[in-house]
Design a protein around this motif. Structure first.
Motif, PDB file in Angstrom:
ATOM      1  N   ALA A 137      61.082  25.913  33.489  1.00 17.93           N
ATOM      2  CA  ALA A 137      60.007  25.298  32.195  1.00 17.93           C
ATOM      3  C   ALA A 137      59.294  24.131  32.760  1.00 17.93           C
ATOM      4  N   SER A 138      59.828  23.341  33.627  1.00 14.88           N
ATOM      5  CA  SER A 138      59.044  22.141  33.889  1.00 14.88           C
ATOM      6  C   SER A 138      58.360  22.057  35.166  1.00 14.88           C
ATOM      7  N   MET A 139      58.343  23.457  35.947  1.00 15.68           N
ATOM      8  CA  MET A 139      57.525  23.731  37.117  1.00 15.68           C
ATOM      9  C   MET A 139      56.200  24.045  36.713  1.00 15.68           C
ATOM     10  N   PRO A 140      55.260  23.615  37.494  1.00 16.35           N
ATOM     11  CA  PRO A 140      53.798  23.710  36.960  1.00 16.35           C
ATOM     12  C   PRO A 140      53.489  25.371  37.116  1.00 16.35           C
ATOM     13  N   ALA A 141      52.650  25.839  36.412  1.00 14.63           N
ATOM     14  CA  ALA A 141      52.148  27.279  36.378  1.00 14.63           C
ATOM     15  C   ALA A 141      51.746  27.682  37.944  1.00 14.63           C
ATOM     16  N   PRO A 142      52.050  28.671  38.437  1.00 13.45           N
ATOM     17  CA  PRO A 142      51.746  29.127  39.638  1.00 13.45           C
ATOM     18  C   PRO A 142      50.134  29.147  39.849  1.00 13.45           C
ATOM     19  N   THR A 143      49.594  28.832  41.143  1.00 11.07           N
ATOM     20  CA  THR A 143      48.090  28.961  41.190  1.00 11.07           C
ATOM     21  C   THR A 143      47.963  30.318  41.957  1.00 11.07           C
ATOM     22  N   SER A 144      49.003  30.863  42.713  1.00 13.26           N
ATOM     23  CA  SER A 144      48.791  32.304  43.395  1.00 13.26           C
ATOM     24  C   SER A 144      50.216  32.888  43.157  1.00 13.26           C
ATOM     25  N   LEU A 145      50.099  34.209  43.129  1.00 14.92           N
ATOM     26  CA  LEU A 145      51.385  34.996  43.035  1.00 14.92           C
ATOM     27  C   LEU A 145      51.485  35.951  44.140  1.00 14.92           C
ATOM     28  N   ALA A 146      52.665  36.216  44.577  1.00 12.41           N
ATOM     29  CA  ALA A 146      52.989  37.419  45.492  1.00 12.41           C
ATOM     30  C   ALA A 146      52.571  38.604  44.796  1.00 12.41           C
ATOM     31  N   MET A 147      52.320  39.555  45.676  1.00 10.78           N
ATOM     32  CA  MET A 147      52.041  40.989  45.413  1.00 10.78           C
ATOM     33  C   MET A 147      53.128  41.514  44.805  1.00 10.78           C
ATOM     34  N   PRO A 148      53.226  42.089  43.733  1.00 11.72           N
ATOM     35  CA  PRO A 148      54.168  42.753  43.074  1.00 11.72           C
ATOM     36  C   PRO A 148      54.352  44.365  43.431  1.00 11.72           C
ATOM     37  N   VAL A 149      53.677  44.829  44.080  1.00 10.75           N
ATOM     38  CA  VAL A 149      53.718  46.139  44.827  1.00 10.75           C
ATOM     39  C   VAL A 149      53.820  46.075  46.212  1.00 10.75           C
ATOM     40  N   ALA A 150      55.076  46.751  46.704  1.00 14.25           N
ATOM     41  CA  ALA A 150      55.150  46.622  48.430  1.00 14.25           C
ATOM     42  C   ALA A 150      54.066  47.366  48.934  1.00 14.25           C
ATOM     43  N   ASP A 151      53.579  46.933  50.051  1.00 19.97           N
ATOM     44  CA  ASP A 151      52.612  47.317  50.980  1.00 19.97           C
ATOM     45  C   ASP A 151      51.287  47.498  50.546  1.00 19.97           C
ATOM     46  N   ILE A 152      50.918  46.736  49.330  1.00 24.74           N
ATOM     47  CA  ILE A 152      49.654  46.753  48.829  1.00 24.74           C
ATOM     48  C   ILE A 152      49.010  45.527  49.432  1.00 24.74           C
ATOM     49  N   LYS A 153      47.697  45.536  49.772  1.00 29.20           N
ATOM     50  CA  LYS A 153      47.019  44.296  50.525  1.00 29.20           C
ATOM     51  C   LYS A 153      46.247  43.722  49.362  1.00 29.20           C
ATOM     52  N   ARG A 154      45.884  42.714  49.312  1.00 27.75           N
ATOM     53  CA  ARG A 154      45.341  41.735  48.132  1.00 27.75           C
ATOM     54  C   ARG A 154      44.001  42.660  48.119  1.00 27.75           C
ATOM     55  N   GLY A 155      43.237  42.915  49.286  1.00 30.04           N
ATOM     56  CA  GLY A 155      41.931  43.502  48.958  1.00 30.04           C
ATOM     57  C   GLY A 155      41.700  44.795  48.465  1.00 30.04           C
ATOM     58  N   ALA A 156      43.016  45.417  48.409  1.00 24.83           N
ATOM     59  CA  ALA A 156      43.200  46.758  47.696  1.00 24.83           C
ATOM     60  C   ALA A 156      43.084  46.814  46.156  1.00 24.83           C
ATOM     61  N   ILE A 157      43.281  45.587  45.600  1.00 22.76           N
ATOM     62  CA  ILE A 157      43.613  45.666  44.099  1.00 22.76           C
ATOM     63  C   ILE A 157      41.933  45.149  43.574  1.00 22.76           C
ATOM     64  N   ARG A 158      41.975  45.782  42.206  1.00 18.58           N
ATOM     65  CA  ARG A 158      40.541  45.786  41.359  1.00 18.58           C
ATOM     66  C   ARG A 158      41.212  45.097  40.059  1.00 18.58           C
ATOM     67  N   ASP A 159      40.242  44.187  39.548  1.00 20.35           N
ATOM     68  CA  ASP A 159      40.443  43.530  38.471  1.00 20.35           C
ATOM     69  C   ASP A 159      39.912  44.560  37.245  1.00 20.35           C
ATOM     70  N   THR A 160      41.026  45.069  36.822  1.00 19.89           N
ATOM     71  CA  THR A 160      41.029  45.785  35.359  1.00 19.89           C
ATOM     72  C   THR A 160      41.230  45.015  34.023  1.00 19.89           C
ATOM     73  N   TRP A 161      41.272  43.759  34.218  1.00 20.76           N
ATOM     74  CA  TRP A 161      41.524  42.854  33.029  1.00 20.76           C
ATOM     75  C   TRP A 161      40.306  43.354  31.917  1.00 20.76           C
ATOM     76  N   HIS A 162      40.709  43.206  30.770  1.00 15.80           N
ATOM     77  CA  HIS A 162      40.037  43.647  29.477  1.00 15.80           C
ATOM     78  C   HIS A 162      39.384  44.900  29.333  1.00 15.80           C
ATOM     79  N   ALA A 163      39.666  45.801  30.375  1.00 14.76           N
ATOM     80  CA  ALA A 163      38.815  47.096  30.170  1.00 14.76           C
ATOM     81  C   ALA A 163      39.116  47.668  29.000  1.00 14.76           C
ATOM     82  N   PRO A 164      38.277  48.375  28.515  1.00 16.17           N
ATOM     83  CA  PRO A 164      38.695  48.999  27.135  1.00 16.17           C
ATOM     84  C   PRO A 164      39.584  50.063  27.006  1.00 16.17           C
TER      85      PRO A 164
END
Length: 145
Positions: A4-31
């Motif tokens: 609780a006392s730690m700051p919010a992270p500014t980056s996160l590890a990839m939660p799916v094995a063997d997926i590269k950062r460049g392979a993900i897409r921003d689907t935030w707030h899609a209808p």
């Protein structure tokens, strides 16, 4: 207490094995039906691909719900809650268990309301103010600690 006392992270590890950062897409707030907005991002991968903790934390719950299907919730730094949904099956983690970055939480699937979609992980991050877009945190290279 330490989490609780730690700051919010500014980056996160990839939660799916063997997926590269460049392979993900921003689907935030899609209808989404009926009149909802997507509160997370979808990371597509082959069914059964390991889903890993993106941050250290404590397992809040492991279970099933109508939207997410098989899900795991992890309480991370700064009180953020990390949501891993549509799991083909969750790993054997239990409420109150401490996890580290990379701990196995389950496997990519399409449970819940994703039955008609290709297998993927729905990954969400929630703060006391509500959902936040995890894409920028995942797209940014994680700093060495």
């Amino acid at each position: 207490m330490r989490l609780a006392s730690m700051p919010a992270p500014t980056s996160l590890a990839m939660p799916v094995a063997d997926i590269k950062r460049g392979a993900i897409r921003d689907t935030w707030h899609a209808p989404r039906a009926p009149g909802r907005r997507h509160e997370g991002i979808d990371i597509f991968a082959k069914r059964g691909t390991p889903v890993l903790a993106s941050t250290e934390g404590i397992v809040l719950s492991r279970g099933d719900n109508s939207l997410g299907g098989n899900v795991v919730w992890v309480l991370g730094p700064s009180g953020q809650r990390h949501y891993y949904a549509h799991l083909d099956q969750p790993a054997v983690v239990v409420r109150g268990e401490r996890v580290q970055v990379g701990t196995l939480l389950g496997y990519v699937g399409n449970t819940g309301n994703a039955k008609t979609t290709p297998p993927h992980l729905h990954y969400g991050v929630y703060t006391s103010g509500g959902a936040i877009n995890p894409y920028p945190l995942l797209a940014k290279k994680q700093s060495a600690n």
